[in-house]
Motif scaffolding. Structure first.
Motif, PDB file in Angstrom:
ATOM      1  N   VAL A 161      42.144  49.949  34.856  1.00  0.00           N
ATOM      2  CA  VAL A 161      41.547  48.690  35.320  1.00  0.00           C
ATOM      3  C   VAL A 161      41.679  48.570  36.836  1.00  0.00           C
ATOM      4  CG1 VAL A 161      41.707  46.162  35.204  1.00  0.00           C
ATOM      5  CG2 VAL A 161      41.884  47.517  33.116  1.00  0.00           C
ATOM      6  N   ALA A 162      42.841  48.978  37.371  1.00  0.00           N
ATOM      7  CA  ALA A 162      43.045  48.936  38.824  1.00  0.00           C
ATOM      8  C   ALA A 162      42.045  49.852  39.535  1.00  0.00           C
ATOM      9  CB  ALA A 162      44.480  49.346  39.157  1.00  0.00           C
ATOM     10  N   ARG A 163      41.769  51.017  38.923  1.00  0.00           N
ATOM     11  CA  ARG A 163      40.783  51.943  39.509  1.00  0.00           C
ATOM     12  C   ARG A 163      39.388  51.300  39.547  1.00  0.00           C
ATOM     13  NH1 ARG A 163      40.558  55.412  43.110  1.00  0.00           N
ATOM     14  NH2 ARG A 163      38.935  53.941  43.691  1.00  0.00           N
ATOM     15  N   THR A 164      39.060  50.544  38.495  1.00  0.00           N
ATOM     16  CA  THR A 164      37.756  49.863  38.444  1.00  0.00           C
ATOM     17  C   THR A 164      37.668  48.765  39.496  1.00  0.00           C
ATOM     18  OG1 THR A 164      37.559  50.329  36.074  1.00  0.00           O
ATOM     19  CG2 THR A 164      36.158  48.584  36.961  1.00  0.00           C
ATOM     20  N   ILE A 165      38.755  48.007  39.658  1.00  0.00           N
ATOM     21  CA  ILE A 165      38.775  46.940  40.674  1.00  0.00           C
ATOM     22  C   ILE A 165      38.566  47.550  42.066  1.00  0.00           C
ATOM     23  CG2 ILE A 165      40.198  45.134  41.757  1.00  0.00           C
ATOM     24  CD1 ILE A 165      41.585  44.847  38.969  1.00  0.00           C
ATOM     25  N   ALA A 166      39.224  48.676  42.307  1.00  0.00           N
ATOM     26  CA  ALA A 166      39.048  49.368  43.592  1.00  0.00           C
ATOM     27  C   ALA A 166      37.606  49.842  43.768  1.00  0.00           C
ATOM     28  CB  ALA A 166      40.012  50.552  43.675  1.00  0.00           C
ATOM     29  N   ASP A 167      36.976  50.310  42.690  1.00  0.00           N
ATOM     30  CA  ASP A 167      35.576  50.755  42.762  1.00  0.00           C
ATOM     31  C   ASP A 167      34.639  49.593  43.087  1.00  0.00           C
ATOM     32  OD1 ASP A 167      36.280  53.351  42.217  1.00  0.00           O
ATOM     33  OD2 ASP A 167      35.840  53.235  40.071  1.00  0.00           O
ATOM     34  N   SER A 203      41.172  54.346  47.469  1.00  0.00           N
ATOM     35  CA  SER A 203      42.516  54.398  46.892  1.00  0.00           C
ATOM     36  C   SER A 203      42.901  53.042  46.292  1.00  0.00           C
ATOM     37  CB  SER A 203      43.544  54.802  47.957  1.00  0.00           C
ATOM     38  OG  SER A 203      43.523  53.879  49.030  1.00  0.00           O
ATOM     39  N   ILE A 204      43.835  53.070  45.339  1.00  0.00           N
ATOM     40  CA  ILE A 204      44.303  51.847  44.674  1.00  0.00           C
ATOM     41  C   ILE A 204      45.452  51.268  45.487  1.00  0.00           C
ATOM     42  CG2 ILE A 204      45.314  50.930  42.552  1.00  0.00           C
ATOM     43  CD1 ILE A 204      44.045  53.304  41.068  1.00  0.00           C
ATOM     44  N   ASN A 205      45.371  49.976  45.818  1.00  0.00           N
ATOM     45  CA  ASN A 205      46.464  49.340  46.558  1.00  0.00           C
ATOM     46  C   ASN A 205      47.171  48.302  45.687  1.00  0.00           C
ATOM     47  OD1 ASN A 205      44.998  46.847  46.699  1.00  0.00           O
ATOM     48  ND2 ASN A 205      43.885  47.588  48.503  1.00  0.00           N
ATOM     49  N   GLY A 206      48.153  47.622  46.268  1.00  0.00           N
ATOM     50  CA  GLY A 206      48.972  46.653  45.532  1.00  0.00           C
ATOM     51  C   GLY A 206      48.170  45.504  44.952  1.00  0.00           C
ATOM     52  N   ASN A 207      47.148  45.035  45.689  1.00  0.00           N
ATOM     53  CA  ASN A 207      46.320  43.926  45.187  1.00  0.00           C
ATOM     54  C   ASN A 207      45.583  44.306  43.913  1.00  0.00           C
ATOM     55  OD1 ASN A 207      47.062  42.318  47.344  1.00  0.00           O
ATOM     56  ND2 ASN A 207      45.334  42.952  48.624  1.00  0.00           N
ATOM     57  N   HIS A 208      45.093  45.535  43.864  1.00  0.00           N
ATOM     58  CA  HIS A 208      44.387  46.005  42.670  1.00  0.00           C
ATOM     59  C   HIS A 208      45.336  46.073  41.475  1.00  0.00           C
ATOM     60  CE1 HIS A 208      41.868  48.300  45.881  1.00  0.00           C
ATOM     61  NE2 HIS A 208      41.422  47.057  45.737  1.00  0.00           N
ATOM     62  N   ILE A 209      46.559  46.573  41.723  1.00  0.00           N
ATOM     63  CA  ILE A 209      47.559  46.662  40.655  1.00  0.00           C
ATOM     64  C   ILE A 209      47.945  45.270  40.164  1.00  0.00           C
ATOM     65  CG2 ILE A 209      49.965  47.266  40.148  1.00  0.00           C
ATOM     66  CD1 ILE A 209      48.229  49.682  40.037  1.00  0.00           C
ATOM     67  N   SER A 210      48.164  44.350  41.108  1.00  0.00           N
ATOM     68  CA  SER A 210      48.559  42.973  40.745  1.00  0.00           C
ATOM     69  C   SER A 210      47.508  42.313  39.868  1.00  0.00           C
ATOM     70  CB  SER A 210      48.765  42.125  42.011  1.00  0.00           C
ATOM     71  OG  SER A 210      49.783  42.663  42.802  1.00  0.00           O
ATOM     72  N   GLU A 211      46.244  42.462  40.242  1.00  0.00           N
ATOM     73  CA  GLU A 211      45.182  41.842  39.452  1.00  0.00           C
ATOM     74  C   GLU A 211      45.091  42.485  38.074  1.00  0.00           C
ATOM     75  OE1 GLU A 211      40.424  40.632  39.644  1.00  0.00           O
ATOM     76  OE2 GLU A 211      41.322  41.720  41.325  1.00  0.00           O
ATOM     77  N   ALA A 212      45.244  43.807  38.019  1.00  0.00           N
ATOM     78  CA  ALA A 212      45.173  44.509  36.736  1.00  0.00           C
ATOM     79  C   ALA A 212      46.295  44.073  35.800  1.00  0.00           C
ATOM     80  CB  ALA A 212      45.221  46.020  36.962  1.00  0.00           C
ATOM     81  N   ILE A 213      47.491  43.837  36.358  1.00  0.00           N
ATOM     82  CA  ILE A 213      48.629  43.393  35.535  1.00  0.00           C
ATOM     83  C   ILE A 213      48.347  42.019  34.924  1.00  0.00           C
ATOM     84  CG2 ILE A 213      51.060  42.653  35.629  1.00  0.00           C
ATOM     85  CD1 ILE A 213      51.433  44.894  37.783  1.00  0.00           C
ATOM     86  N   GLN A 214      47.625  41.161  35.657  1.00  0.00           N
ATOM     87  CA  GLN A 214      47.296  39.817  35.147  1.00  0.00           C
ATOM     88  C   GLN A 214      46.458  39.880  33.871  1.00  0.00           C
ATOM     89  OE1 GLN A 214      45.386  37.366  38.094  1.00  0.00           O
ATOM     90  NE2 GLN A 214      46.824  37.994  39.692  1.00  0.00           N
ATOM     91  N   TYR A 215      45.766  40.989  33.679  1.00  0.00           N
ATOM     92  CA  TYR A 215      44.890  41.101  32.523  1.00  0.00           C
ATOM     93  C   TYR A 215      45.593  41.724  31.318  1.00  0.00           C
ATOM     94  CZ  TYR A 215      41.334  40.197  36.079  1.00  0.00           C
ATOM     95  OH  TYR A 215      40.604  39.642  37.102  1.00  0.00           O
TER      96      TYR A 215
END
Length: 511
Positions: free
Chosen positions: A477-483, A489-501
């Motif tokens: 999901v983090a990879r998709t948000i980054a796309d 590259s995947i950063n902390g914001n992408h990981i944080s948002e993915a964890i919320q889901y």
């Protein structure tokens, strides 16, 4: 006199050419062999009536018909026209010039008119592969078969037209379909548009992410919060189907006998079975296996409304198809594999009464009732759903707003751009097209994290007690948000948002 006519049998979503051998000799009787089912055995009554109605007859001699290969089971009424033309040519009632160059299929009515058949598209594909010149079939199925280039398709209304054609009296009109024109009919004005949804911006965002990466998603919220409304609009933001996807999807719908007016499906399927569905109806099967709902939703969306109301056995049979994106149905004598690469969208109430931790709720549930309700969905199934999102009721201020939301066509543009990045990324991998399809090896290669992002994910894993599969889902999901943000590259914001889901992994949901 012995004559051969060619028909076709559909097995799974592939066709096999059937040679119908008709021999008329001395004696009397009608013998049909080659493992025909009851519908084919009854065909002599339909054929006799149709021929008599059109000025022909079944000869009063010994008629032996063999359907080769004789060890393969044949089923359905689509061989009526094949058998009728075979009897007419073997009895020399018609000339039948060039008969061996055509596949002939169709169900006869008592007056000789033709009824539609199942599987016209796979039959046309097989006929082209085997070098047949043409395919004669009922008019209702002609457009569907005509999308196959390299074979002449003739749609006919009754047996009279076929007889006149083989007697060289009247030529048949070829059915021609402009695939590009039919396929390029854009869904610029979808029936269900995200512009109609008031508020719910965070939910729209999660749906956009799900569409961009092909992720499965579950919506959790009380009655009337808009779960079904949102799910029905998901296909409107999915990228348009490629020609390959459209042909594959059309083949499955063709096998089930569904007539497609344009000849080819130029929209993604949306299937929403009722919660009383059986496991066979969902994944496919039966004595002579047919595709189930998960295959009918191939390249589209399968929506399971009120997920805990489905029988647990029904939900559990989906676990393997969700991973493998195909379902294999095995019987004693044969095995059939149907594709089932679909996006799963599920919705559920957070408790049996529909409300969760709401002191003002009209219906409340005890902790034991809630635990029993939520335990109907197994952990392994939830692990296969990438995005869990809570849907809250829309406040009156948002409902009464006149301002329209963002249109589906605008969201689809962003989703399509993200999918294009994924297509380039997985260009060398034939079976991977978008992020949700990545396996563990690809996740390690394309979802590399910086030290700070890795530390953030480690804390979330420990705190939420997530499984290894949930770890993979977060990275996807983090990879998709980054796309979507066009980031390499995947950063902390992408990981944080993915964890919320991952709402259902949090404390207080499943105990």
């Amino acid at each position: 006199m012995l004559r051969k006519v060619f028909g076709s049998s559909v097995f799974g979503i592939e066709a096999t050419t059937i040679t119908v051998e008709v021999n008329i000799g001395q004696g009397i009787g009608y013998h049909l062999v080659g493992l025909p089912d009851n519908a084919i055995k009854e065909s002599n009554y339909r054929i006799a009536s149709a021929l008599q109605f059109n000025g022909f007859k079944i000869p009063g001699k010994k008629i032996t018909i063999n359907m080769a290969p004789a060890d393969m089971r044949k089923e359905g009424s689509a061989y009526d026209l094949t058998l009728a033309i075979g009897i007419l040519t073997a009895s020399e009632q018609i000339k039948a010039t060039g008969l061996e160059e055509y596949i002939i299929m169709g169900e006869l009515s008592l007056d000789g008119t033709l009824q539609p058949i199942k599987g016209a598209l796979p039959i046309a594909i097989k006929a082209k592969e085997e070098g047949f010149k043409g395919f004669i079939l009922p008019d209702e199925n002609a457009k569907e078969a005509a999308i196959v280039a390299g074979i002449n398709v003739f749609g006919v209304k009754d047996i009279k037209e076929v007889i006149a054609f083989f007697d060289e009296e009247i030529p048949l009109e070829q059915t021609i379909v402009d695939i590009k024109e039919e396929f390029s009919k854009a869904l610029d004005f979808p029936e269900f548009d995200f512009a109609d949804v008031k508020g719910q911006e965070s939910i729209k965002r999660s749906m956009e992410i799900a569409a961009a990466g092909g992720h499965n998603i579950i919506l959790i919220g009380p009655p009337g919060s808009g779960k079904t409304m949102l799910a029905k609009r998901l296909p409107s933001i999915l990228p348009p189907m490629t020609l390959h996807e459209a042909l594959e999807t059309t083949k499955i719908h063709s096998v089930t006998g569904r007539t497609i007016n344009s000849g080819i499906m130029n929209y993604r399927p949306f299937r929403s079975p009722h919660h009383t569905i059986s496991d066979v109806a969902l994944v496919g099967g039966g004595a002579y296996p047919q595709p189930g709902e998960i295959s009918m939703a191939h390249n589209g969306v399968l929506f399971l409304d009120e997920l805990p109301e489905f029988k647990r056995s029904v939900l559990e049979v989906m676990r393997q198809p969700l991973e493998d994106r195909e379902v294999t149905i095995s019987r004693a004598k044969f095995t059939v594999t149907y594709p089932s690469s679909f996006m799963l969208v599920a919705s559920m109430n957070p408790s049996p009464g529909g409300y969760f931790n709401d002191p003002n709720a009209p219906v409340t549930s005890t902790p034991a009732e809630m635990q029993r309700y939520l335990s109907k969905i197994s952990g392994p199934l939830l692990d296969r759903i990438d995005i869990h999102i809570e849907v809250t009721p829309v406040p009156f201020e948002k409902l009464s707003e006149e301002r329209k939301g963002e249109r589906s066509t605008v969201i689809r543009e962003r989703v399509t751009k993200a999918r294009e990045l994924q297509t380039q990324r997985f260009e060398a991998l034939p079976n991977i097209h978008y992020n949700a399809q990545m396996n563990t090896k690809q996740i390690r290669e394309y979802c590399k994290l910086e030290v700070s992002s890795l530390e953030l994910l480690k804390k979330a894993m420990e705190r939420l007690n997530l499984s290894a599969r949930a770890y993979d889902r977060i990275l996807k999901v983090a990879r998709t948000i980054a796309d979507l943000e066009n980031e390499t590259s995947i950063n902390g914001n992408h990981i944080s948002e993915a964890i919320q889901y991952r709402s259902l992994d949090r404390e207080g949901w499943l105990g």
